[in-house]
Design a protein around this motif. Sequence first.
Motif, PDB file in Angstrom:
ATOM      1  N   UNK A  55     -26.739   1.019 -24.790  1.00  0.00           N
ATOM      2  CA  UNK A  55     -27.331   1.295 -25.658  1.00  0.00           C
ATOM      3  C   UNK A  55     -27.960   0.573 -26.224  1.00  0.00           C
ATOM      4  N   UNK A  63     -23.784   4.874 -36.249  1.00  0.00           N
ATOM      5  CA  UNK A  63     -23.165   3.758 -35.989  1.00  0.00           C
ATOM      6  C   UNK A  63     -24.338   2.771 -35.913  1.00  0.00           C
ATOM      7  N   UNK A  64     -23.869   1.814 -35.548  1.00  0.00           N
ATOM      8  CA  UNK A  64     -24.624   0.408 -35.387  1.00  0.00           C
ATOM      9  C   UNK A  64     -25.386   0.585 -34.235  1.00  0.00           C
ATOM     10  N   UNK A  65     -25.257   1.587 -33.251  1.00  0.00           N
ATOM     11  CA  UNK A  65     -25.607   1.483 -31.952  1.00  0.00           C
ATOM     12  C   UNK A  65     -25.773   2.859 -31.660  1.00  0.00           C
TER      13      UNK A  65
END
Lengths: 121, 419
Positions: A55, A63-65
């Motif tokens: 990722x 999402x943070x990724x």
Amino acid sequence: MELKEITCIVCPLGCRIQVEMEGGEIKSVKGYSCSRGLEYAKNEVTMPKRTITTSVRAIGGHLPLLSVRTKEPVPKEKIQEIMLELAKVEVKAPVKIGDVVVKNILGTGVDIIATRNLYVK
Amino acid sequence: MLKYDIIIIGGGPAGLGAAVEAYEKGVKNIVIIERDKYLGGILEQCIHNGFGLQEFKEELTGPEYAQRFIDKVEEYDINVMLETMVLEITPDRIVKAVNSKEGVFTIKAGAIILAMGCRERPRGAIMIPGTRPAGILTAGTAQRYVNMEGYLPGKEIVILGSGDVGLIMARRLTLEGAKVKAVVELMPYSSGLTRNIVQCLEDFNIPLLLSHTVIEIHGKDRVEGVTIAKVDENREPIMETAQYISCDTLILSVGLIPENELSQKAGIELDPITGGPIVNEMLETSVPGIFACGNVLQVHDLVDNVTAEARLAANSAIRFIREGEFGKSNIAVKAGNGIRYVVPQKINVDNIEKRIKFRMRPVNVYNNAMLVVKSGDKYLLRQKRQRLTPGEMIDVNLSKDILKNANLEEGIVFLVEEG
């Protein structure tokens, strides 16, 4: 003559393949049950390759990724180098599944592509 | 009361597969109920590849596999209720659910498809002695942290159990810079797929310690280490072999349990071995009109098989709403020597179209054994299998002709013959 034992990872059958080598040349391949297995075994003794799935950091997404992968398998010995390169990458939402995130990573000729849609938060 | 032809409980691969199949077969008044914010279920956090080889003839990651189905759900405009929790299902197919928009509500189904998946066995289920510090988590939780939330749960890691999620996480954590010191497995064989042992452990020189277990966890606030030991043939630790491994995290990959609280409440009979409902050839549970597929029925290794099972459940549900009850499935399907369980557990040959697929797992590892199907003393099928292992589900297809021409009074038994 050198005999190499390989467990095929192409599919869950996990065929045990024997490759006979002489002076860096493949003499015979036994134990595979499909053409993809034969190809995997040949690569595995000459230039082993893997698909990297990981990722990268995402900005402004749901999402943070963002999950990504190499579009094709890359040489196994490049895995760590590619991971370190991807640690520097940041993407901005939105991203569409299949979008190229990094073109031709480290000159391997292989692109890094997104494996999910990332929506704007 | 609002009525749907089919209510599908769970929006993971099983639920998505069932919904798409039902719609494509012309049953459009359906709904998927999902408790998470997104469709896709566990596939969303399975960012590794290896999915879809059978279904799409290409190698996809989990999110890519899920998206193929989510795209269809969107294209067909199938009803989806997200962040909605089913509280109860009744034998007359009334579903009670709750979400923050509508509160508690009830809906009625022509047929119900159970697709709730499974959950992981936690530390409590395996009773490891020691303190209760932070840093002990299941492989799936670790996977969620690393792949969805962006946290690395630890730097020096020991993994107990060699299930597929544990193996995948050994590689994932290594790629992200953690040191995975060992994968410790109680059994003399791994419960994961061979390909995962090769590409997740051997590729990274991570030791797999078979016939070993964790006998103590050390640390007060945070895990500081674990003591592991070899086990004897009765799986009892051999104390003289105890050794200490320092680590800050212990990850558990010690099995999955189908999630059947709702099924039990509906009075559905469960199989004590699979942990899932007892089903017939239509994947119908003991309650007429309620079907099960995917990991809620039996824990699968491959999502492609989940999709295939979901299709069968959808087609059965359609037949039920069009034709009503199927007639009794009286022929018992049993696991004999060397086989742990078989699904389905009972069949009615009249309902089988051309052939039927049985799925099962062996109790042990067998090389060059015969997989045998018998009824009484008569052989229905004998197949040579190069390798049988509990970590890899076995498929056996039987044709309707074989079953029709046999005397099945004594039921069907699947077993392994060695030598």
